[in-house]
Each structure stands twice: as structure tokens, then as C-alpha cells.
Scaffold this motif. Sequence first.
Motif, PDB file in Angstrom:
ATOM      1  N   TYR A  76     -22.731  46.133  36.353  1.00  0.00           N
ATOM      2  CA  TYR A  76     -21.907  45.819  35.179  1.00  0.00           C
ATOM      3  C   TYR A  76     -22.664  45.031  34.112  1.00  0.00           C
ATOM      4  O   TYR A  76     -22.062  44.583  33.148  1.00  0.00           O
ATOM      5  CB  TYR A  76     -20.661  45.051  35.611  1.00  0.00           C
ATOM      6  N   GLY A  77     -23.958  44.824  34.293  1.00  0.00           N
ATOM      7  CA  GLY A  77     -24.765  44.134  33.293  1.00  0.00           C
ATOM      8  C   GLY A  77     -24.335  42.697  33.074  1.00  0.00           C
ATOM      9  O   GLY A  77     -24.451  42.171  31.980  1.00  0.00           O
ATOM     10  N   GLY A  78     -23.833  42.052  34.112  1.00  0.00           N
ATOM     11  CA  GLY A  78     -23.404  40.663  33.992  1.00  0.00           C
ATOM     12  C   GLY A  78     -22.023  40.507  33.395  1.00  0.00           C
ATOM     13  O   GLY A  78     -21.534  39.388  33.245  1.00  0.00           O
ATOM     14  N   ASN A  79     -21.398  41.598  33.047  1.00  0.00           N
ATOM     15  CA  ASN A  79     -20.045  41.566  32.500  1.00  0.00           C
ATOM     16  C   ASN A  79     -19.048  41.915  33.603  1.00  0.00           C
ATOM     17  O   ASN A  79     -19.412  42.559  34.583  1.00  0.00           O
ATOM     18  CB  ASN A  79     -19.903  42.567  31.355  1.00  0.00           C
ATOM     19  N   PRO A  80     -17.804  41.529  33.432  1.00  0.00           N
ATOM     20  CA  PRO A  80     -16.818  41.908  34.443  1.00  0.00           C
ATOM     21  C   PRO A  80     -16.560  43.413  34.392  1.00  0.00           C
ATOM     22  O   PRO A  80     -16.782  44.050  33.360  1.00  0.00           O
ATOM     23  CB  PRO A  80     -15.567  41.124  34.040  1.00  0.00           C
ATOM     24  N   PRO A 138     -14.618  46.885  33.912  1.00  0.00           N
ATOM     25  CA  PRO A 138     -13.652  47.208  32.851  1.00  0.00           C
ATOM     26  C   PRO A 138     -12.204  46.906  33.234  1.00  0.00           C
ATOM     27  O   PRO A 138     -11.437  46.435  32.398  1.00  0.00           O
ATOM     28  CB  PRO A 138     -13.839  48.706  32.621  1.00  0.00           C
ATOM     29  N   TRP A 139     -11.817  47.146  34.476  1.00  0.00           N
ATOM     30  CA  TRP A 139     -10.441  46.898  34.897  1.00  0.00           C
ATOM     31  C   TRP A 139     -10.116  45.404  34.933  1.00  0.00           C
ATOM     32  O   TRP A 139      -8.976  45.018  34.867  1.00  0.00           O
ATOM     33  CB  TRP A 139     -10.152  47.536  36.259  1.00  0.00           C
ATOM     34  N   LEU A 140     -11.154  44.558  35.023  1.00  0.00           N
ATOM     35  CA  LEU A 140     -10.945  43.117  35.064  1.00  0.00           C
ATOM     36  C   LEU A 140     -11.130  42.477  33.685  1.00  0.00           C
ATOM     37  O   LEU A 140     -10.568  41.423  33.407  1.00  0.00           O
ATOM     38  CB  LEU A 140     -11.922  42.493  36.065  1.00  0.00           C
ATOM     39  N   ALA A 141     -11.900  43.142  32.825  1.00  0.00           N
ATOM     40  CA  ALA A 141     -12.234  42.576  31.512  1.00  0.00           C
ATOM     41  C   ALA A 141     -10.997  42.239  30.686  1.00  0.00           C
ATOM     42  O   ALA A 141     -10.977  41.241  29.970  1.00  0.00           O
ATOM     43  CB  ALA A 141     -13.131  43.541  30.744  1.00  0.00           C
ATOM     44  N   LYS A 142      -9.954  43.053  30.813  1.00  0.00           N
ATOM     45  CA  LYS A 142      -8.762  42.797  29.998  1.00  0.00           C
ATOM     46  C   LYS A 142      -8.026  41.528  30.430  1.00  0.00           C
ATOM     47  O   LYS A 142      -7.172  41.039  29.710  1.00  0.00           O
ATOM     48  CB  LYS A 142      -7.833  44.007  30.006  1.00  0.00           C
ATOM     49  N   TYR A 143      -8.368  40.983  31.591  1.00  0.00           N
ATOM     50  CA  TYR A 143      -7.728  39.752  32.076  1.00  0.00           C
ATOM     51  C   TYR A 143      -8.642  38.528  31.981  1.00  0.00           C
ATOM     52  O   TYR A 143      -8.324  37.478  32.529  1.00  0.00           O
ATOM     53  CB  TYR A 143      -7.278  39.930  33.531  1.00  0.00           C
ATOM     54  N   MET A 144      -9.776  38.651  31.321  1.00  0.00           N
ATOM     55  CA  MET A 144     -10.740  37.551  31.285  1.00  0.00           C
ATOM     56  C   MET A 144     -10.167  36.296  30.621  1.00  0.00           C
ATOM     57  O   MET A 144     -10.466  35.191  31.056  1.00  0.00           O
ATOM     58  CB  MET A 144     -12.036  37.983  30.602  1.00  0.00           C
TER      59      MET A 144
END
Length: 160
Positions: free
Chosen positions: A100-104, A106-112
Motif C-alpha cells: 500500500y506504499g505506506g498508506n492505508p 483503500p477500504w480503510l482510507a475512508k475511515y482515517m
Amino acid sequence: MEDELTVHDAETGQAEAVDTRSEQEEKDFLNSLDDDFDPATAEAKAEQANIEQEAAAGIVFVGLMTIEQTMKTMVHPDFTFNPEQAEGVALKVAPLIVKYGGNPPPWLAKYMDEIMAVAAIGMLGLSSFMQVKQLKAADIAKAKAQAKNAANDNERQEAA
């Protein structure tokens, strides 16, 4: 497919796909397969993937050491992670960092935003709890010191 033509057999009534690609297109495709594989490139890609995995594991390990230091400060000065377990966690989490390149994900990103808010509130609550614990310990130490001073004063008065 775009390069196929469907033909119906009049005798059987079945549909049959007929490839309409030219011989030159087939030769070009087969030649491109030979050109794609380069052992040096494949080795370089494997080495790069290995370097990325090691770097990601290092990042995770540094994060774990930061958590360990926080725990030492807030919970107990002798707290430590088991080194083998910490290394195992770093190696298991590293592929996710690379993926994920250090990013959350996609399914979790919307809840960051929600996750970060809970983390911030949790850290504030934990640090407040630790501060209260330290203040109570300081009050107890101060009370003990006052009691000791009062006992010493009483002994001095009796001796005088």
C-alpha cells in the motif's frame, strides 16, 4: 474479442470462434515475448523488491521501538517487547507497507479521520491517566516526607 469472428456451422448449428489475426501479428506477439524476459532485469526487480521489504520492515521496527519507549515512559520503566516477536511483527507487516506504499488500504482510507480522532482521544486519555497516577504518587511521597518530618520534630521536642 475484437480479433475473433463468430461463424455458425450450418450442419451442426453450433457457433465457432474464428481467429482473424494475421500471421504477422502472431509473429510480432511471439517475438515480443522473447524480448520481454531479460535475466538482468528480472534479477534487478527481485533485488529491488527485497530492498523494499527490508526498508519496510525497518520502518515497522522503528515504530515498534517508539511504542516500546512510550510504554516505558507511561506504564513501567522496565517494559520491553520480546525482540523475536517484534522482529516477527516487523517481517509480517512489511509486505503491507510495500503493497500500500505506506498508506492505508483503500477500504480503510475512508475511515482515517475517525481512526485518527480515536487515537488522539485515546492518547490524551492515557496521558491524563498517567499524569493523575504520577500526581498521586507525588502526593503520597509528599505525605510520607511530611510524616517523617513531623516524627523527627516530635523526637527533637522530646529530646529537648
